[in-house]
Scaffold this active site. Structure first.
Site, PDB file in Angstrom:
ATOM      1  N   GLU A 115       0.827  -1.209   0.000  1.00 38.56           N
ATOM      2  CA  GLU A 115       0.000   0.000   0.000  1.00 38.56           C
ATOM      3  C   GLU A 115       0.862   1.261   0.000  1.00 38.56           C
ATOM      4  O   GLU A 115       0.563   2.231  -0.701  1.00 38.56           O
ATOM      5  CB  GLU A 115      -0.932  -0.003   1.213  1.00 38.56           C
ATOM      6  CG  GLU A 115      -2.088  -0.962   1.110  1.00 38.56           C
ATOM      7  CD  GLU A 115      -3.044  -0.603  -0.015  1.00 38.56           C
ATOM      8  OE1 GLU A 115      -3.390   0.594  -0.151  1.00 38.56           O
ATOM      9  OE2 GLU A 115      -3.445  -1.500  -0.770  1.00 38.56           O
ATOM     10  N   CYS A 118     -15.466   1.730 -20.530  1.00 40.24           N
ATOM     11  CA  CYS A 118     -16.834   1.635 -20.016  1.00 40.24           C
ATOM     12  C   CYS A 118     -17.575   0.421 -20.578  1.00 40.24           C
ATOM     13  O   CYS A 118     -18.465  -0.124 -19.918  1.00 40.24           O
ATOM     14  CB  CYS A 118     -17.602   2.914 -20.339  1.00 40.24           C
ATOM     15  SG  CYS A 118     -16.893   4.403 -19.585  1.00 40.24           S
TER      16      CYS A 118
END
Length: 343
Positions: free
Chosen positions: A35, A197
């Site tokens: 992270e 998309c």
């Protein structure tokens, strides 16, 4: 489980990334390290750094007890070196106060250096399966587009709204997978430019797709002029091929790293070089520009070959003559490392 999470997890089961090195094993130390490395850095860049880091420092206790030069050398090239220092300081606090483990308590975790709300949530969700939301750059992009939220995501009022949505959408079941899934969606489909998309599982009720706003959302950060600073880097190289390096101070960019001595202009460079070594002539190397987040640094390298060290160098712990094969063990800024490799 809410419809958003259900659709996202179904997509993740088929298309999500399940073979990232920090997922096997997916323990708290490896999740935390990944992270921190992934802040401002893409997965493809991080993977070799992560593998090299855990090969050298496989546990939190190893990180806590390592020499700072070792940590910075492993980090060299990732940038934002304060992240590496915070990482080691947090590891040392965990050894002193948490039995050498990252705490499972959110407040205790978020108190550690370099661990903000999103990183704490990612550790707790992925390593321990606890229900905590995350809000990294990828998640912000997914949520602003899906929900049609205008305003720069880094602005406090907008970020507050995004946190509310992130909290509401995070499921109590399969939290670790959901956390990875929403990051994957932002990294692979809902990308900054030309989002895919047509392949997105959330496209049917995405506000940005419906209203043709994918190029406008997330809203851009208000722009301001980025200044340019000039510096001359001194490359003092002796007859053995060693180069004089200087450890930078605790403040400013590249703090604590080994770098090249610098000067404001050529006259200052000559005076500085003469104070550190006996020199004959100098060769101007091609200049280059290194871009930081808040300014551009224009570097003019000046090579002083066949330099002879002055005696006072040996008494200065922040100056050292370094052979090419010794540089790998030191934390050097990426542009400096590249400059020396190209000599």
């Amino acid at each position: 489980m809410n419809p958003f999470a259900s659709a996202l997890l179904a997509w993740f089961d088929e298309h999500g990334r399940k073979d990232l090195p920090w997922q096997h094993p997916r323990d708290a130390y490896r999740v935390w390290l990944s992270e921190v490395m992934l802040q401002q850095t893409q997965v493809v860049t991080v993977i070799p750094y992560f593998l090299r880091f855990v090969a050298t420092l496989p546990t939190l206790r190893d990180l806590a007890s390592a020499e700072e030069d070792t940590v910075l050398a492993l980090w060299s090239g990732l940038g934002y070196y304060r992240r590496a220092r915070f990482l080691q300081r947090a590891a040392q606090i965990c050894v002193d106060k948490h039995d050498g483990e990252l705490p499972r308590d959110f407040a205790a975790l978020a108190e550690l250096p370099g661990i903000g709300r999103s990183t704490a949530g990612a550790i707790l969700a992925q390593a321990y399966g606890l229900r905590f939301p995350i809000l990294d750059g990828n998640v912000k992009r997914v949520l602003t587009r899906h929900l049609g939220i205008h305003g720069h995501p880094g602005q406090s009022p907008v970020e507050k709204v995004l946190w509310q949505h992130a909290e509401a959408l995070t499921p109590a079941q399969r939290t670790a997978d959901y956390t990875q899934a929403i990051m994957d969606l932002g990294a692979t489909l809902c990308v900054r430019a030309k989002p895919r998309c047509d392949a997105c599982p959330m496209a049917s009720d995405c506000v940005a797709k419906r209203d043709d706003l994918t190029t406008q959302l997330p809203s851009a950060k208000p722009t301001k002029a980025v200044p340019t600073r000039d510096t001359v880097m001194l490359i003092l190289r002796d007859a053995e091929g060693r180069v004089l390096l200087e450890r930078r101070g605790p403040q400013g960019v590249w703090s604590g790293l080994w770098s090249l001595p610098e000067a404001g202009d050529h006259d200052q460079a000559w005076r500085a070089a003469q104070s550190m070594a006996t020199i004959d002539d100098a060769q101007a190397l091609p200049s280059f520009v290194h871009v930081f987040s808040h300014y551009r640094l224009k570097v003019e390298p000046l090579l002083f070959d066949e330099a002879t060290a002055r005696p006072r160098i040996a008494d200065n712990s922040n100056l050292r003559w370094c052979a090419p094969d010794e540089r790998a063990a030191l934390g050097l800024p990426a542009p400096v490392r590249t400059l020396l490799q190209n000599l």
